[in-house]
Scaffold this motif. Sequence first.
Motif, PDB file in Angstrom:
ATOM      1  N   GLU A1288       0.858  -1.189   0.000  1.00  0.00           N
ATOM      2  CA  GLU A1288       0.000   0.000   0.000  1.00  0.00           C
ATOM      3  C   GLU A1288       0.887   1.228   0.000  1.00  0.00           C
ATOM      4  O   GLU A1288       1.705   1.410   0.890  1.00  0.00           O
ATOM      5  N   LEU A1289       0.664   2.068  -1.021  1.00  0.00           N
ATOM      6  CA  LEU A1289       1.396   3.334  -1.152  1.00  0.00           C
ATOM      7  C   LEU A1289       0.414   4.433  -0.798  1.00  0.00           C
ATOM      8  O   LEU A1289      -0.546   4.699  -1.522  1.00  0.00           O
ATOM      9  N   PHE A1290       0.615   5.134   0.298  1.00  0.00           N
ATOM     10  CA  PHE A1290      -0.307   6.157   0.789  1.00  0.00           C
ATOM     11  C   PHE A1290       0.276   7.520   0.459  1.00  0.00           C
ATOM     12  O   PHE A1290       1.373   7.864   0.894  1.00  0.00           O
ATOM     13  N   ASP A1291      -0.515   8.293  -0.393  1.00  0.00           N
ATOM     14  CA  ASP A1291      -0.002   9.588  -0.859  1.00  0.00           C
ATOM     15  C   ASP A1291      -0.380  10.732   0.055  1.00  0.00           C
ATOM     16  O   ASP A1291      -0.115  11.900  -0.252  1.00  0.00           O
ATOM     17  N   GLY A1292      -1.029  10.437   1.159  1.00  0.00           N
ATOM     18  CA  GLY A1292      -1.480  11.480   2.075  1.00  0.00           C
ATOM     19  C   GLY A1292      -2.980  11.593   2.113  1.00  0.00           C
ATOM     20  O   GLY A1292      -3.544  12.111   3.075  1.00  0.00           O
ATOM     21  N   LYS A1293      -3.624  11.146   1.055  1.00  0.00           N
ATOM     22  CA  LYS A1293      -5.079  11.187   0.995  1.00  0.00           C
ATOM     23  C   LYS A1293      -5.684   9.810   0.826  1.00  0.00           C
ATOM     24  O   LYS A1293      -6.672   9.468   1.443  1.00  0.00           O
ATOM     25  N   GLU A1294      -5.060   9.028  -0.006  1.00  0.00           N
ATOM     26  CA  GLU A1294      -5.592   7.707  -0.286  1.00  0.00           C
ATOM     27  C   GLU A1294      -4.451   6.753  -0.536  1.00  0.00           C
ATOM     28  O   GLU A1294      -3.317   7.154  -0.813  1.00  0.00           O
ATOM     29  N   GLY A1295      -4.773   5.495  -0.406  1.00  0.00           N
ATOM     30  CA  GLY A1295      -3.771   4.483  -0.623  1.00  0.00           C
ATOM     31  C   GLY A1295      -3.935   3.809  -1.969  1.00  0.00           C
ATOM     32  O   GLY A1295      -5.050   3.641  -2.460  1.00  0.00           O
ATOM     33  N   HIS A1296      -2.782   3.436  -2.518  1.00  0.00           N
ATOM     34  CA  HIS A1296      -2.761   2.756  -3.813  1.00  0.00           C
ATOM     35  C   HIS A1296      -2.122   1.397  -3.586  1.00  0.00           C
ATOM     36  O   HIS A1296      -0.982   1.305  -3.105  1.00  0.00           O
ATOM     37  N   LYS A1297      -2.816   0.347  -3.873  1.00  0.00           N
ATOM     38  CA  LYS A1297      -2.403  -0.995  -3.487  1.00  0.00           C
ATOM     39  C   LYS A1297      -1.985  -1.812  -4.687  1.00  0.00           C
ATOM     40  O   LYS A1297      -2.571  -1.702  -5.764  1.00  0.00           O
ATOM     41  N   LYS A1298      -0.933  -2.657  -4.420  1.00  0.00           N
ATOM     42  CA  LYS A1298      -0.458  -3.645  -5.366  1.00  0.00           C
ATOM     43  C   LYS A1298      -0.313  -4.947  -4.596  1.00  0.00           C
ATOM     44  O   LYS A1298       0.298  -4.985  -3.522  1.00  0.00           O
ATOM     45  N   SER A1299      -0.836  -6.027  -5.102  1.00  0.00           N
ATOM     46  CA  SER A1299      -0.866  -7.291  -4.375  1.00  0.00           C
ATOM     47  C   SER A1299      -0.209  -8.396  -5.172  1.00  0.00           C
ATOM     48  O   SER A1299      -0.105  -8.322  -6.402  1.00  0.00           O
ATOM     49  N   VAL A1300       0.244  -9.462  -4.408  1.00  0.00           N
ATOM     50  CA  VAL A1300       0.799 -10.654  -4.996  1.00  0.00           C
ATOM     51  C   VAL A1300       0.424 -11.839  -4.110  1.00  0.00           C
ATOM     52  O   VAL A1300       0.332 -11.709  -2.885  1.00  0.00           O
ATOM     53  N   GLU A1301       0.179 -12.943  -4.720  1.00  0.00           N
ATOM     54  CA  GLU A1301      -0.219 -14.152  -3.990  1.00  0.00           C
ATOM     55  C   GLU A1301       1.022 -15.044  -3.840  1.00  0.00           C
ATOM     56  O   GLU A1301       1.532 -15.590  -4.825  1.00  0.00           O
ATOM     57  N   LEU A1302       1.515 -15.177  -2.586  1.00  0.00           N
ATOM     58  CA  LEU A1302       2.695 -15.999  -2.297  1.00  0.00           C
ATOM     59  C   LEU A1302       2.213 -17.268  -1.626  1.00  0.00           C
ATOM     60  O   LEU A1302       2.191 -17.391  -0.389  1.00  0.00           O
ATOM     61  N   SER A1303       1.838 -18.187  -2.410  1.00  0.00           N
ATOM     62  CA  SER A1303       1.346 -19.455  -1.887  1.00  0.00           C
ATOM     63  C   SER A1303       1.351 -20.461  -3.011  1.00  0.00           C
ATOM     64  O   SER A1303       1.510 -20.102  -4.191  1.00  0.00           O
ATOM     65  N   GLY A1304       1.203 -21.743  -2.595  1.00  0.00           N
ATOM     66  CA  GLY A1304       1.131 -22.776  -3.603  1.00  0.00           C
ATOM     67  C   GLY A1304       2.410 -22.902  -4.390  1.00  0.00           C
ATOM     68  O   GLY A1304       3.525 -22.905  -3.841  1.00  0.00           O
ATOM     69  N   THR A1305       2.256 -23.002  -5.680  1.00  0.00           N
ATOM     70  CA  THR A1305       3.405 -23.217  -6.566  1.00  0.00           C
ATOM     71  C   THR A1305       4.377 -22.062  -6.471  1.00  0.00           C
ATOM     72  O   THR A1305       5.599 -22.248  -6.502  1.00  0.00           O
ATOM     73  N   VAL A1306       3.786 -20.810  -6.400  1.00  0.00           N
ATOM     74  CA  VAL A1306       4.671 -19.635  -6.341  1.00  0.00           C
ATOM     75  C   VAL A1306       5.570 -19.731  -5.112  1.00  0.00           C
ATOM     76  O   VAL A1306       6.784 -19.493  -5.181  1.00  0.00           O
ATOM     77  N   PHE A1307       5.005 -20.068  -3.975  1.00  0.00           N
ATOM     78  CA  PHE A1307       5.804 -20.163  -2.756  1.00  0.00           C
ATOM     79  C   PHE A1307       6.784 -21.324  -2.850  1.00  0.00           C
ATOM     80  O   PHE A1307       7.954 -21.189  -2.459  1.00  0.00           O
ATOM     81  N   ASP A1308       6.330 -22.465  -3.365  1.00  0.00           N
ATOM     82  CA  ASP A1308       7.217 -23.631  -3.439  1.00  0.00           C
ATOM     83  C   ASP A1308       8.422 -23.344  -4.314  1.00  0.00           C
ATOM     84  O   ASP A1308       9.555 -23.683  -3.964  1.00  0.00           O
ATOM     85  N   GLU A1309       8.156 -22.731  -5.456  1.00  0.00           N
ATOM     86  CA  GLU A1309       9.279 -22.423  -6.349  1.00  0.00           C
ATOM     87  C   GLU A1309      10.221 -21.404  -5.706  1.00  0.00           C
ATOM     88  O   GLU A1309      11.451 -21.508  -5.822  1.00  0.00           O
ATOM     89  N   ALA A1310       9.651 -20.399  -5.074  1.00  0.00           N
ATOM     90  CA  ALA A1310      10.500 -19.386  -4.432  1.00  0.00           C
ATOM     91  C   ALA A1310      11.305 -19.998  -3.285  1.00  0.00           C
ATOM     92  O   ALA A1310      12.485 -19.669  -3.078  1.00  0.00           O
ATOM     93  N   PHE A1311      10.661 -20.866  -2.492  1.00  0.00           N
ATOM     94  CA  PHE A1311      11.358 -21.481  -1.369  1.00  0.00           C
ATOM     95  C   PHE A1311      12.456 -22.402  -1.868  1.00  0.00           C
ATOM     96  O   PHE A1311      13.575 -22.432  -1.293  1.00  0.00           O
ATOM     97  N   ALA A1312      12.196 -23.168  -2.888  1.00  0.00           N
ATOM     98  CA  ALA A1312      13.243 -24.053  -3.445  1.00  0.00           C
ATOM     99  C   ALA A1312      14.420 -23.237  -3.939  1.00  0.00           C
ATOM    100  O   ALA A1312      15.582 -23.608  -3.743  1.00  0.00           O
ATOM    101  N   GLU A1313      14.099 -22.126  -4.625  1.00  0.00           N
ATOM    102  CA  GLU A1313      15.185 -21.261  -5.094  1.00  0.00           C
ATOM    103  C   GLU A1313      15.956 -20.683  -3.931  1.00  0.00           C
ATOM    104  O   GLU A1313      17.185 -20.530  -3.995  1.00  0.00           O
ATOM    105  N   PHE A1314      15.228 -20.324  -2.862  1.00  0.00           N
ATOM    106  CA  PHE A1314      15.906 -19.829  -1.645  1.00  0.00           C
ATOM    107  C   PHE A1314      16.872 -20.882  -1.113  1.00  0.00           C
ATOM    108  O   PHE A1314      18.011 -20.572  -0.766  1.00  0.00           O
ATOM    109  N   GLN A1315      16.486 -22.150  -1.020  1.00  0.00           N
ATOM    110  CA  GLN A1315      17.354 -23.210  -0.521  1.00  0.00           C
ATOM    111  C   GLN A1315      18.578 -23.364  -1.411  1.00  0.00           C
ATOM    112  O   GLN A1315      19.706 -23.521  -0.926  1.00  0.00           O
ATOM    113  N   ARG A1316      18.314 -23.289  -2.697  1.00  0.00           N
ATOM    114  CA  ARG A1316      19.447 -23.430  -3.620  1.00  0.00           C
ATOM    115  C   ARG A1316      20.423 -22.291  -3.448  1.00  0.00           C
ATOM    116  O   ARG A1316      21.643 -22.482  -3.382  1.00  0.00           O
TER     117      ARG A1316
END
Length: 1437
Positions: A1288-1316
Amino acid sequence: MSSVSVPFYQKHHKHYDRDYRSSQLHSTMQDYRLQEKRNITTHSHGSEHVSGFTHTKDEKRKHSEGYIGGESHFVQKNTTEEHNVERIASHSSRKVAIRESAERISLNKKIHETHEFHKRLKEDSLLRLPEFIIKPRSHTVWEKQNVKLHCTVSGWPEPRVTWYKNNVPINIYTDPGKYVIDSKYGLHSLEINNCNFDDTAQYHASAMNVKGELSAFASIVVKRFKAELDDFSFHLGRFALPSYDFFPGDSHVKFDVHIVEKFSVSFGKEGDTMSLGCTVIVHPNLKRFQPEIQWWRDGVQLHPSKWAQMHFSGECATLTLTHLNKEDEGLYTMRVLTKSGYELHSAYVFVRDSEAEVAGAPTAPLDVFCLDANKDYVIVSWKQPAVDGGSPILGYFVDRCEVGTSHWVQCNDTPVKFARLPVTGLVEGRSYIFRVRAVNNVGISRPSRVSDPVAALDPSDRDRLKGVPLAPWTGQIVVTEEEPAEGIVPGQPTELTVTEATKNYVVLSWKPPGQRGHEGIMYYVEKCVAGTEDWQRVNPEIPVKSPRFALFDLAEGKSYRFRVRSTNSAGIGEPSEATEFTEVTDKLDVPKAPGHVVPSRNTDTSMVVSWEETKDTKELVGYYIEGSISGTGKWDPCNNKPVKGKRFICQGLPTGESYKFRVRAVNAAGLSAFSQESEALEVMAALAAPTPPCGITVLESVHDSMVLGWKQPRSHGGSDITGYFVDYREIINNKPGKWNEAHIKAISERAYRINDLKENMIYQFQVRAANMAGVGLPSSPSDKFKCEEWTIAVPGPPHDLMHTEVRKNSVVLTWKAPVYTGRNEVTGYYADIRETDANEEQWSSINEKATSKRFIKVQGLKEGVSYVFRVRAVNMAGVGKPSDLTEPITAETSPGTKEMVIDVDDDGVISLIFECTDMAGGSKFIWSKNYEELIDSSRVTVETKGGKTRLIFNDPGKDDLGVYSSVVTDTDGVSSSYAIDEAELLRLLELSHEHKFPVVPLKSELAVELLDKGQVRFWLEAEHLSPNAQCKFVFNDKEIKNDEKYKIKVDHKTGLVEMIMEKLEDIDEGTFTVQLQDGKACNQSTLVLIGDVFKNLLKEAEFQRGEWLRKQGPHFVEYLEWEVTSECNVLLKCKVANIKKETSIIWYKDDREIMFDEKHDFKDGVCTLLVQQFSKKDAGVYEIVLKDDRGRDSSVLRLLEKAFSDLITEVCRMAALTATEVKVQSTEHGIRLYSFVSYYLEDLKIIWHHNDTKLASTDRVKSGVTGEQIWLQINEPTQKDQGKYTLELFDGKEGHKKSVELSGTVFDEAFAEFQRLKQAAIAEKNRARVTGGLPDVVTIQERKSLNLTCNVWGDPVPAVSWLKNEKELIEDDHLILKFESGKFASFTITDVRTTDSGKYSILVKNKYGTETGDFTVSVFLPEEQEQVEKEKATKKK
């Protein structure tokens, strides 16, 4: 041609003037003289002399004396030629001399013969009358044969022969191939080919020369075979029908003639074709006894011609007028003749003028005919037209055309006003037709219809030939021949009178002398000018045959006396008694105006106009009548052909209009002045008796009386019904008795009780209606009714059942209450309906509940279906007897039906309007309320004009509620109604109030606005303003006028009213009012400008004025403002105008000028200042200044406090908007989430969320910003770290949000890469490596000692080895290699030699990896070193 100016009416019209005709005549006379010379030469060679007919006195004299006068010249000429021949012969050869001598002898012989011939001419007299040596002989021939008449004529000069049929010259061109006329060698013939019965006639050949004229007669009878008798005898249009006495066996037959489908009054236009027709039914219809159809116009029978064609098919008789002219106007009568008598039908035909070729030119004259005809002149007469085109007629042109040609010659050079003109210069024996054209100041009319052909013949021949009867086909032909015989000198002519005298000619007539012998006589006419006794012979050369003579070329204004002498071969007789002095002038005066014009009604489209005839008018031709609608001032002709008498029916007038009429008389001298205008009279039908009533029925019956009811007549005869008369008669043994009057005085109701009747007696009744015109015909006898007592308990039948307002789906029924009510009063009514063709069982009730009203509107009818209706009354005892049925009513809306409409006029008067276009002559509008007579007439006023009626409510109120209807009498049920209930009355009253007290409707009230210069505009807009609308502006009760300060303008087309105040000042505080007046309507609008409202307006006006002054130089159109670009930079901009090259622009921040390397470009009039990576240090006051010689303007932008905060917020917002999507990255420490922005500043707040839970910073989970990267680091991630992460990027009046889902395959691949990466990091950390200490190059002097040491790292401790030129070194005394504490490796060369130079490497290695460190050893000798130093020094120098 004369140089005199040509009159206007000759400039645009083809004509022939005197000069032209004179030259033509001169040329003709020259040709004639040459012909005479050739004729003389021909006679000199022994040929017979032939002469043409001379036309002038000089030519006659020359013709008679030419031979004598030319004889000596001819002999003298030939004598001279003889001497010339002798002289030539003396010089010629003998052969030539002999030939010339023979020719000379022949010439002398011819001269002698010519001399003897002329001597004989002198002795025998030069001129001789024509003489028939062989006369034509009469013939009788069969049809379809040819016949030929011959004659031989002598005379000097050679006579000219003309053939006549029944005294009419034969024209071979009218029927090509029918007649063949031949003249050769003195033999004249007439051949008639394919003879038919029309060729049965008397023919004669007329021989004429300068000495006189002689005729020889012969008759031709054409016969038919007997078999053709029947068909021929009844051929219509040729001869009179043979008498019906030829058929004695059928003498008892009586024919009944009925003329149906009659032609009516017709209107046509010149040039049109019109057909009049009737259907003729004859009973019995016998083929041998077909009727004769005759057509008459104004009492004159018509015969087939090129203008009128007649046809009778045995049933339909038609008259076709092929080309209408005004002569065709008149009363046309078709007469049907049979053995039993005749029937006829008449109607008037009106012919209006065709459009003039030139607008404003008069219409064509009419009735052109030849008043008097002689062998060299014809007097043409005509009638003046009714329409002069708007300007007086100046006169008339007469044209002539010889029959058989199409060449028209104008007879008079200047127009003549008198409707009579003598036409001279005709060729004797030829036939002519004439036409006349009228001329006024505008132009010339179209030509009239041509006259009948007229032959240029001596009247005596006509009179003599007319006395010979035409031979019918069954009789004998009477042949007369002239037998010249010697006689005595004739006596004096008697009864010499001047029959006609004008300024152009005088006509004399007389009776032949009693003493004249057996020889034909001729006459000399003499004249004497008043004041002298000098008698001059008018026709000295050629005497006239006819006892009628026209004199021309008399001096206008002088008086003459005339006398006549008779002459024959025996001598000239004594003169007749002289006439009285006759002045050469127009004795015929223009008639006086008729008087006392009185119009009277005739039909709904015609009126009878009568007048007093003009007095002391000579030769009256007739009258023209004109009509005008009152108030228009436009007069139109009612007839285009003069009518005689003092009464005329003007047709084709619009019904309901008021007309005035005027009349003027016409004779040959011209048209009289108009009579006085008549009184105006409305066009409507004259009164007539009403038609018979119908529907007689018994409404009540007792033992000695009966009550009758009946329906009103279909036609009232143009007047209200004043009453009815009832007759009755007894019926005994089915035999009707004598009619008896039931009463003496007329009764006004359509129900009547007849008393004193006999009980149980059967009666019949009849009813007659009466109005102002009289009593009409009786109705048909009613049904038979028995006089007996009614004892029933239910009511009797309602009566006078009527229908009105018939439409395609509805009809209104009205009735009257029953006379016999039964035991109780009538409580209501039922209306029944059925289709006309339906059975009695199919009656159905229209209303389920009884209605107390005596009218009902029937809805839901089927269009085109025929219905009948009846009504039943009901009381306490039950439903009574039904009324009589209505006549069949077809549910359809008649074409042209108009409905009643409600109207509220400008004065607020409420009225009902009803129009009818099909009104008859006596039709009237009858108004009713609730279908009953209007009782209270004080509440309404009825106005009727023509086909439009209006019912006006005097004081509209609740008493006026109801159904109002109007019926048009004497029409096919024209009617309509309008219902006014309380809601409708309220609406009408409101609308009436609006119209009675009208206001000018406004689109907008008075408003004020400021203009660019600080001017104040007051304005309002009305919906519409008439051109006469007025407007006033008032300020504090004082009217404002147009002056320097105030400019008032009203646009009547758009309704815009405005006032411009040049400058608003303190004294202008107060109330402004606009007053509008548009006819009766008025309105006003007020605007109050006081207190704060005025102050604010004044302030704004001053500001606007200052703004206008500012804008005279360089100025800002849009003041300085900021804008954040997509790159998150801040752009300061403004828009300028009225800039020129010399205009400068300066930027300031906090009063310090901002310098630019380049001059500002005013592209598109926009000035900008770009501030990149805007931050707190950029806060301040920014100003831009424009200036040149015309002025200065500035704009300031304060970026401080809130303004700065707003800008920072916008920059943050734009930065947040540039954020990329959150991405996932694995590191050796864990998983990193990150996003990039274009520009990051501290005011942009960063918040991370995990599964909507705000994350706090810990050792394991950290967040931060690196450059433009915003990241979240998750160290040593576990399964709990799975989920949705939001930035969430808050400009002083309102927030602007960007989201990502870190779960499932995305998390598994990221975690495996982390181990490597983690393992790779461990390996990288513990692998063997050279950490430092070795140089890249080592230079050492020979014999020195080299010692190098480097650091080595590795876990486990790596193995160390050294290499030279990629070969492993082995330690010895010369080379010492050491590795101490697992960290330090040393390399020592004790005595360096040149051979030790080379590339050396250290190789460290453990299980995680291997690394090499390289260096180069260079060994040099001392001398070399010196040399190297010298070379370096030399290079430096």
